[in-house]
Structure formats: C-alpha cells, structure tokens
Design an enzyme around this catalytic site. Structure first.
Site, short mmCIF file in Angstrom:
data_model
loop_
_atom_site.label_atom_id
_atom_site.label_comp_id
_atom_site.label_asym_id
_atom_site.label_seq_id
_atom_site.Cartn_x
_atom_site.Cartn_y
_atom_site.Cartn_z
N ASP A 127 32.78 57.62 67.38
CA ASP A 127 34.01 57.18 66.73
C ASP A 127 34.02 57.61 65.26
O ASP A 127 35.02 58.14 64.77
CB ASP A 127 34.17 55.67 66.86
CG ASP A 127 35.46 55.18 66.22
OD1 ASP A 127 36.54 55.56 66.72
OD2 ASP A 127 35.39 54.43 65.22
N GLU B 104 40.48 62.59 73.42
CA GLU B 104 39.54 61.95 74.35
C GLU B 104 39.11 62.95 75.43
O GLU B 104 37.92 63.05 75.75
CB GLU B 104 40.16 60.72 74.99
CG GLU B 104 40.48 59.59 74.03
CD GLU B 104 39.27 58.77 73.60
OE1 GLU B 104 38.13 59.07 74.02
OE2 GLU B 104 39.48 57.82 72.83
N ASP C 217 34.11 60.40 72.30
CA ASP C 217 35.23 59.64 71.74
C ASP C 217 36.20 60.60 71.08
O ASP C 217 35.82 61.70 70.67
CB ASP C 217 34.74 58.60 70.73
CG ASP C 217 35.74 57.45 70.54
OD1 ASP C 217 36.74 57.38 71.31
OD2 ASP C 217 35.54 56.63 69.64
N GLY C 218 37.44 60.16 71.00
CA GLY C 218 38.48 60.90 70.31
C GLY C 218 39.20 59.98 69.36
O GLY C 218 39.16 58.76 69.51
N ASP D 135 35.00 55.35 76.14
CA ASP D 135 35.75 54.12 75.94
C ASP D 135 37.23 54.34 76.25
O ASP D 135 38.07 53.48 75.98
CB ASP D 135 35.56 53.56 74.53
CG ASP D 135 36.12 54.46 73.44
OD1 ASP D 135 36.72 55.51 73.75
OD2 ASP D 135 35.95 54.12 72.26
N HIS E 270 34.55 49.98 70.10
CA HIS E 270 34.35 49.11 68.93
C HIS E 270 33.63 47.82 69.30
O HIS E 270 33.94 46.75 68.79
CB HIS E 270 35.68 48.82 68.23
CG HIS E 270 36.45 50.06 67.92
ND1 HIS E 270 36.07 50.96 66.94
CD2 HIS E 270 37.55 50.60 68.52
CE1 HIS E 270 36.93 51.97 66.93
NE2 HIS E 270 37.82 51.78 67.87
#
Length: 150
Positions: A134, A48, A10-11, A70, A124
């Site tokens: 995250d 990302e 994740d970024g 994601d 999320h």
C-alpha cells in the site's frame, strides 16, 4: 517440482480515475523482490489488476504461488466472474462489456502458467506485506501525480 512462492499485491489511485500506483512483493524462501510502478490516468481497479499481472510476469518459470490481495474486485473476478465472462464473450450478466477486459485476459493467461492459490485479506488491517505494498503504491501514485500537469 514447482517452487512455492508468495505474491503480495496492492493498487492505489488518487482520484478514481486519477494518478495511480501499484506494487507487488514476491517472496521465495528468504528472497524478496519488490516491484512497483504507476500510470498517470487510471482507476484503482486497473492498478489492483496490474499489481498482480506485474508480479506474475516477473516469474521466470511455473511455480506454486499464493497470491494475497486486499481487492475484492480481483478476488471476485477470478473466483466468481471470469468463467462466465469468457463463456459470454466478455460480457457481464447484464450483457455489458467487461471493464478492464485487456487486463483480465492477461491475468487469466498468466494464471494458467502456474498453480495459483488466491487469498483475500482485509486492507489496512496491519498485515505487514499488504501495508508495504500500500505504501509503495501510494508513493508511486503521488510520484506520477506530481509529474503530470493538471
């Protein structure tokens, strides 16, 4: 035989552009390696991509790997766009330069070293490793933000 590994990524970016963070979690059997970092002035899309690149770069040999992200940007870039970008000398269908070309080239090269299966998950949504990535990416973004003068 190649090993089976899972990479969660994740970024995050505080502002876009702004202070950014990335995180990767590599899982193999019962082993877990957490990687994270940040950049002072970046974009969410770069973070990302860097999360995936850093995770793949940490591998020491070719593996069968499932990359879970994601980011629709990363997924669509790999699944739908990169072949045409390369064929069109890194130009989009609108004949504009591909954004983040440097990172796409690195990612493409790294993917060529491994047997890669890509999976997209909704961000999320309560996925434990995605939520952990995250949190780590957000922490990294806040860390660099506090270190960078306005």
């Amino acid at each position: 035989m190649k090993r089976k590994t899972i990479l969660y990524t994740d970024g995050a970016c505080l502002g876009n552009p702004g202070a950014g963070g990335w995180a990767s979690i590599l899982v193999f059997n019962n082993h877990k390696k957490i990687l994270s970092g940040n950049e002072a002035d970046t974009t969410n899309n770069r973070m990302e991509l860097i999360a995936v690149i850093k995770g793949l770069s940490a591998l020491t040999r070719p593996v069968n790997i499932t990359i879970i992200t994601d980011s629709r940007y990363v997924m669509d870039g790999i699944d739908k766009w990169i072949a045409n970008w390369k064929q069109n000398n890194w130009k989009t269908a609108a004949k504009k330069a591909v954004k983040n070309k440097d990172l796409w080239i690195k990612l493409d090269k790294l993917c060529g070293l491994h047997q890669v299966d890509w999976q997209w998950i909704k961000g999320h949504s309560g996925h434990a490793e995605n939520e952990e990535c995250d949190r780590l990416a957000q922490t990294e973004a806040r860390r660099i933000q506090t270190m960078t003068p306005d």
